[in-house]
Design a protein around this motif. Structure first.
Motif, PDB file in Angstrom:
ATOM      1  N   LEU A  76       3.301  14.681  -4.371  1.00 20.87           N
ATOM      2  CA  LEU A  76       4.220  15.536  -3.615  1.00 20.87           C
ATOM      3  C   LEU A  76       5.070  14.747  -2.636  1.00 20.87           C
ATOM      4  O   LEU A  76       6.198  15.126  -2.337  1.00 20.87           O
ATOM      5  CB  LEU A  76       3.425  16.616  -2.855  1.00 20.87           C
ATOM      6  CG  LEU A  76       2.510  17.503  -3.707  1.00 20.87           C
ATOM      7  CD1 LEU A  76       1.701  18.422  -2.819  1.00 20.87           C
ATOM      8  CD2 LEU A  76       3.341  18.301  -4.707  1.00 20.87           C
ATOM      9  N   ASP A  77       4.510  13.660  -2.119  1.00 21.71           N
ATOM     10  CA  ASP A  77       5.240  12.847  -1.142  1.00 21.71           C
ATOM     11  C   ASP A  77       4.620  11.462  -1.136  1.00 21.71           C
ATOM     12  O   ASP A  77       3.421  11.308  -1.433  1.00 21.71           O
ATOM     13  CB  ASP A  77       5.151  13.477   0.249  1.00 21.71           C
ATOM     14  CG  ASP A  77       6.214  12.932   1.197  1.00 21.71           C
ATOM     15  OD1 ASP A  77       7.142  12.262   0.698  1.00 21.71           O
ATOM     16  OD2 ASP A  77       6.106  13.167   2.407  1.00 21.71           O
ATOM     17  N   VAL A  78       5.402  10.462  -0.783  1.00 24.06           N
ATOM     18  CA  VAL A  78       4.893   9.097  -0.781  1.00 24.06           C
ATOM     19  C   VAL A  78       5.544   8.283   0.327  1.00 24.06           C
ATOM     20  O   VAL A  78       6.743   8.433   0.590  1.00 24.06           O
ATOM     21  CB  VAL A  78       5.123   8.422  -2.157  1.00 24.06           C
ATOM     22  CG1 VAL A  78       6.607   8.325  -2.491  1.00 24.06           C
ATOM     23  CG2 VAL A  78       4.489   7.040  -2.189  1.00 24.06           C
ATOM     24  N   ASP A  79       4.746   7.454   0.990  1.00 27.15           N
ATOM     25  CA  ASP A  79       5.236   6.500   1.976  1.00 27.15           C
ATOM     26  C   ASP A  79       4.775   5.112   1.549  1.00 27.15           C
ATOM     27  O   ASP A  79       3.573   4.899   1.311  1.00 27.15           O
ATOM     28  CB  ASP A  79       4.691   6.805   3.382  1.00 27.15           C
ATOM     29  CG  ASP A  79       5.283   8.075   3.968  1.00 27.15           C
ATOM     30  OD1 ASP A  79       6.492   8.279   3.804  1.00 27.15           O
ATOM     31  OD2 ASP A  79       4.523   8.867   4.573  1.00 27.15           O
ATOM     32  N   VAL A  80       5.712   4.177   1.468  1.00 26.27           N
ATOM     33  CA  VAL A  80       5.366   2.792   1.162  1.00 26.27           C
ATOM     34  C   VAL A  80       5.003   2.104   2.471  1.00 26.27           C
ATOM     35  O   VAL A  80       5.789   2.091   3.417  1.00 26.27           O
ATOM     36  CB  VAL A  80       6.538   2.064   0.467  1.00 26.27           C
ATOM     37  CG1 VAL A  80       6.154   0.617   0.178  1.00 26.27           C
ATOM     38  CG2 VAL A  80       6.920   2.779  -0.821  1.00 26.27           C
ATOM     39  N   LEU A  81       3.811   1.530   2.531  1.00 24.83           N
ATOM     40  CA  LEU A  81       3.316   0.909   3.752  1.00 24.83           C
ATOM     41  C   LEU A  81       3.822  -0.524   3.876  1.00 24.83           C
ATOM     42  O   LEU A  81       4.035  -1.207   2.858  1.00 24.83           O
ATOM     43  CB  LEU A  81       1.782   0.933   3.766  1.00 24.83           C
ATOM     44  CG  LEU A  81       1.158   2.331   3.604  1.00 24.83           C
ATOM     45  CD1 LEU A  81      -0.361   2.238   3.601  1.00 24.83           C
ATOM     46  CD2 LEU A  81       1.644   3.267   4.699  1.00 24.83           C
ATOM     47  N   PRO A  82       4.023  -1.019   5.096  1.00 25.35           N
ATOM     48  CA  PRO A  82       4.596  -2.362   5.275  1.00 25.35           C
ATOM     49  C   PRO A  82       3.634  -3.488   4.913  1.00 25.35           C
ATOM     50  O   PRO A  82       4.061  -4.584   4.555  1.00 25.35           O
ATOM     51  CB  PRO A  82       4.944  -2.400   6.765  1.00 25.35           C
ATOM     52  CG  PRO A  82       4.034  -1.396   7.403  1.00 25.35           C
ATOM     53  CD  PRO A  82       3.844  -0.318   6.388  1.00 25.35           C
ATOM     54  N   LEU A  83       2.331  -3.246   5.016  1.00 30.27           N
ATOM     55  CA  LEU A  83       1.364  -4.307   4.772  1.00 30.27           C
ATOM     56  C   LEU A  83       1.046  -4.438   3.286  1.00 30.27           C
ATOM     57  O   LEU A  83       0.945  -3.445   2.563  1.00 30.27           O
ATOM     58  CB  LEU A  83       0.082  -4.031   5.553  1.00 30.27           C
ATOM     59  CG  LEU A  83       0.200  -4.041   7.085  1.00 30.27           C
ATOM     60  CD1 LEU A  83      -1.137  -3.722   7.727  1.00 30.27           C
ATOM     61  CD2 LEU A  83       0.722  -5.392   7.573  1.00 30.27           C
TER      62      LEU A  83
ATOM     63  N   GLY B 269       0.814  -1.201   0.000  1.00 29.78           N
ATOM     64  CA  GLY B 269       0.000   0.000   0.000  1.00 29.78           C
ATOM     65  C   GLY B 269       0.851   1.255   0.000  1.00 29.78           C
ATOM     66  O   GLY B 269       2.033   1.237   0.354  1.00 29.78           O
ATOM     67  N   LEU B 270       0.242   2.364  -0.407  1.00 34.69           N
ATOM     68  CA  LEU B 270       0.928   3.658  -0.458  1.00 34.69           C
ATOM     69  C   LEU B 270       0.095   4.709   0.260  1.00 34.69           C
ATOM     70  O   LEU B 270      -1.140   4.700   0.183  1.00 34.69           O
ATOM     71  CB  LEU B 270       1.119   4.111  -1.913  1.00 34.69           C
ATOM     72  CG  LEU B 270       2.106   3.349  -2.792  1.00 34.69           C
ATOM     73  CD1 LEU B 270       1.948   3.812  -4.230  1.00 34.69           C
ATOM     74  CD2 LEU B 270       3.535   3.553  -2.319  1.00 34.69           C
ATOM     75  N   ARG B 271       0.784   5.598   0.934  1.00 34.41           N
ATOM     76  CA  ARG B 271       0.137   6.822   1.424  1.00 34.41           C
ATOM     77  C   ARG B 271       0.742   7.972   0.634  1.00 34.41           C
ATOM     78  O   ARG B 271       1.949   8.227   0.718  1.00 34.41           O
ATOM     79  CB  ARG B 271       0.364   7.014   2.923  1.00 34.41           C
ATOM     80  CG  ARG B 271      -0.381   8.256   3.474  1.00 34.41           C
ATOM     81  CD  ARG B 271      -0.209   8.411   4.970  1.00 34.41           C
ATOM     82  NE  ARG B 271      -0.888   7.340   5.704  1.00 34.41           N
ATOM     83  CZ  ARG B 271      -0.261   6.350   6.344  1.00 34.41           C
ATOM     84  NH1 ARG B 271       1.062   6.304   6.369  1.00 34.41           N
ATOM     85  NH2 ARG B 271      -0.944   5.428   6.979  1.00 34.41           N
ATOM     86  N   ILE B 272      -0.064   8.634  -0.161  1.00 28.30           N
ATOM     87  CA  ILE B 272       0.444   9.669  -1.055  1.00 28.30           C
ATOM     88  C   ILE B 272      -0.148  11.031  -0.690  1.00 28.30           C
ATOM     89  O   ILE B 272      -1.296  11.134  -0.265  1.00 28.30           O
ATOM     90  CB  ILE B 272       0.157   9.360  -2.535  1.00 28.30           C
ATOM     91  CG1 ILE B 272      -1.352   9.285  -2.794  1.00 28.30           C
ATOM     92  CG2 ILE B 272       0.843   8.085  -2.982  1.00 28.30           C
ATOM     93  CD1 ILE B 272      -1.724   9.165  -4.266  1.00 28.30           C
ATOM     94  N   ARG B 273       0.673  12.046  -0.833  1.00 25.01           N
ATOM     95  CA  ARG B 273       0.214  13.437  -0.752  1.00 25.01           C
ATOM     96  C   ARG B 273       0.201  13.955  -2.180  1.00 25.01           C
ATOM     97  O   ARG B 273       1.212  13.914  -2.876  1.00 25.01           O
ATOM     98  CB  ARG B 273       1.154  14.264   0.136  1.00 25.01           C
ATOM     99  CG  ARG B 273       0.636  15.655   0.464  1.00 25.01           C
ATOM    100  CD  ARG B 273       1.375  16.254   1.675  1.00 25.01           C
ATOM    101  NE  ARG B 273       2.804  16.316   1.430  1.00 25.01           N
ATOM    102  CZ  ARG B 273       3.423  17.369   0.894  1.00 25.01           C
ATOM    103  NH1 ARG B 273       2.725  18.439   0.546  1.00 25.01           N
ATOM    104  NH2 ARG B 273       4.725  17.361   0.721  1.00 25.01           N
ATOM    105  N   TYR B 274      -0.964  14.396  -2.627  1.00 24.10           N
ATOM    106  CA  TYR B 274      -1.195  14.617  -4.051  1.00 24.10           C
ATOM    107  C   TYR B 274      -1.745  16.018  -4.304  1.00 24.10           C
ATOM    108  O   TYR B 274      -2.565  16.530  -3.532  1.00 24.10           O
ATOM    109  CB  TYR B 274      -2.191  13.569  -4.556  1.00 24.10           C
ATOM    110  CG  TYR B 274      -2.408  13.557  -6.050  1.00 24.10           C
ATOM    111  CD1 TYR B 274      -1.416  13.087  -6.910  1.00 24.10           C
ATOM    112  CD2 TYR B 274      -3.607  13.995  -6.607  1.00 24.10           C
ATOM    113  CE1 TYR B 274      -1.609  13.067  -8.278  1.00 24.10           C
ATOM    114  CE2 TYR B 274      -3.813  13.976  -7.972  1.00 24.10           C
ATOM    115  CZ  TYR B 274      -2.801  13.512  -8.808  1.00 24.10           C
ATOM    116  OH  TYR B 274      -2.992  13.493 -10.166  1.00 24.10           O
TER     117      TYR B 274
END
Length: 319
Positions: free
Chosen positions: A202-209, A153-158
Motif C-alpha cells: 500500500l505504501d513504501v519508504d526507501v530507507l537511507p541506510l 532497507g524498506l518500510r512497507i505498509r502491506y
C-alpha cells in the motif's frame, strides 16, 4: 569445446571479480581439476589471472584487465533478443533503457547477424500474464526494485489475507520474482525471509541506510524452496476421487504431479486416485469444474458438500 570453456571462464572472472575453483567448476559444469588446468592455460596465454589462498580467496584477474572478446555467434545474437522482457522492463521503469540497449546492440552487430537477430522480434513475443486476468496495478514496483538493486532497507505498509490485514514492516529486499505476470518481493525482516506480493504493498519508504545481504543467499534456489513449502502448506488434506480418463486430463498440473493411484482403471476407464486438497471449502468449486467426470469417494465431509452444492444448483435451475 575447450576454447569455448576458456572464454567462458575468462568472462566469468571479468564479470564477477573473484571466484573459487569450486564456484567455477559448478558454473562451467566441469571438475575442479579441469578448472585448475584451464587457469594454467589462460596464464600461459598471457592472461593475468592469479589465485589468492585462504577463506576469502579465489581466482581473480589483474585489476584493470578487460578482455576484448566482442564476437557473437548467430545463435548468441538471436538468444540475446529472446531474453528481452518488454512488459517486465516497462513495469520496472526500464522500457526506454531496454529499447536503447537493443538499438546499440543491433548497431554493433555485423549486417548478417543484425538481420537474424532482428527477425526474433518479428517472430516471437512473450506475453506473461495468464488468460482472462488483467494486469494488477503495481505503483510501488519501481522504488522497491531500486532499493533491491542498491541494497537499501524498506518500510512497507502491506495488505495481507490474515488478520490484522494491514501491517507495517521494515525489511531488507533481497530479490524480485516475476511469476505468472505477478511480481513478488523476497525480503528479510525480523530474522527471517518472507515473500510479499508487490501489488498488495500500500505504501513504501526507501530507507537511507544500506544492509548486508544474507551470506549464501541465492534467489532462484530460495524461490524454488518457497514454492515447494507453499504447496505443502496449501495442500493440508487429501481426498479420494474416481475420475474418468477425461477427468484425469482436467486435473490441474500441481495436483496431477502429487496424485497417487489407488485403483484402476476399471472396465469403464475410471481410475481411483488420492489427491492433496487445501480444504473442503476450497476443493468443492475446483471439483465442480470437472463436472460429471469425477466422483468424490472420501472424505465424507467433501462428498456431502459436493452433493449439497449440486442439489442447490438443481433447485436453482429447476425453477
Amino acid at each position: 569445446m575447450r576454447a569455448t570453456r576458456l572464454v567462458s571462464l575468462l568472462l566469468l572472472l571479468q564479470s564477477r571479480n573473484r571466484m573459487t575453483a569450486q564456484e567455477l567448476a559448478v558454473a562451467l559444469e566441469v571438475s575442479v581439476r579441469t578448472v585448475y588446468r584451464d587457469v594454467e592455460s589462460l596464464g600461459a596465454a598471457g592472461v593475468p589471472v592469479y589465485g589468492e589462498p585462504g577463506h576469502d580467496g579465489g581466482y581473480r584477474l589483474l585489476d584493470g584487465y578487460r578482455t576484448r572478446l566482442t564476437g557473437l555467434t548467430a545463435d548468441e545474437a538471436e538468444a540475446l533478443f529472446l531474453t528481452g522482457l518488454p512488459t517486465a522492463a516497462a513495469q520496472l521503469g526500464l522500457a526506454s533503457a531496454t529499447a536503447t540497449a537493443q538499438l546499440k546492440l543491433m548497431a554493433a552487430l555485423p549486417a548478417q547477424l543484425r538481420d537474424r537477430a532482428g527477425r526474433i522480434a518479428d517472430r516471437f513475443h512473450l506475453d506473461l500474464p495468464p488468460w482472462y486476468l488483467g494486469t494488477e496495478p503495481i505503483p510501488h514496483l519501481a522504488p522497491i526494485a531500486a532499493a533491491t538493486w542498491n541494497q537499501r532497507g524498506l518500510r512497507i505498509r502491506y495488505l495481507r489475507w490474515a488478520e490484522p490485514h494491514e501491517i507495517t514492516r521494515t525489511v531488507e529486499p533481497h530479490g524480485l520474482v516475476l511469476k505468472a505476470g505477478n511480481w513478488y518481493l523476497v525480503a528479510r525482516g525480523e530474522g527471517r525471509f518472507r515473500t510479499y506480493r508487490v501489488s498488495r504493498v500500500l505504501d513504501v519508504d526507501v530507507l537511507p541506510l544500506g544492509f548486508e545481504r544474507a551470506e549464501g543467499f541465492h534467489l532462484a534456489s530460495h524461490w524454488e524452496s518457497y514454492l515447494a513449502h507453499f504447496d505443502r502448506r496449501r495442500h493440508g488434506g487429501t481426498a479420494v476421487l474416481r475420475l474418468s480418463g477425461r477427468g484425469l486430463e482436467l486435473l490441474e498440473p500441481a495436483v496431477t504431479a502429487a496424485r497417487k493411484t489407488t485403483a484402476g482403471p476399471d472396465a469403464a476407464g475410471w481410475t481411483e486416485v488420492e489427491i492433496p486438497i487445501e480444504s473442503v471449502e476450497a476443493a468443492v468449486p475446483e471439483l465442480l469444474k470437472l463436472g460429471a467426470e469425477v466422483e468424490v469417494v472420501a472424505p465424507d465431509e467433501l462428498r456431502t458438500a459436493v452433493v449439497r452444492t449440486l442439489r442447490a444448483m438443481n433447485r436453482t435451475y429447476g425453477r
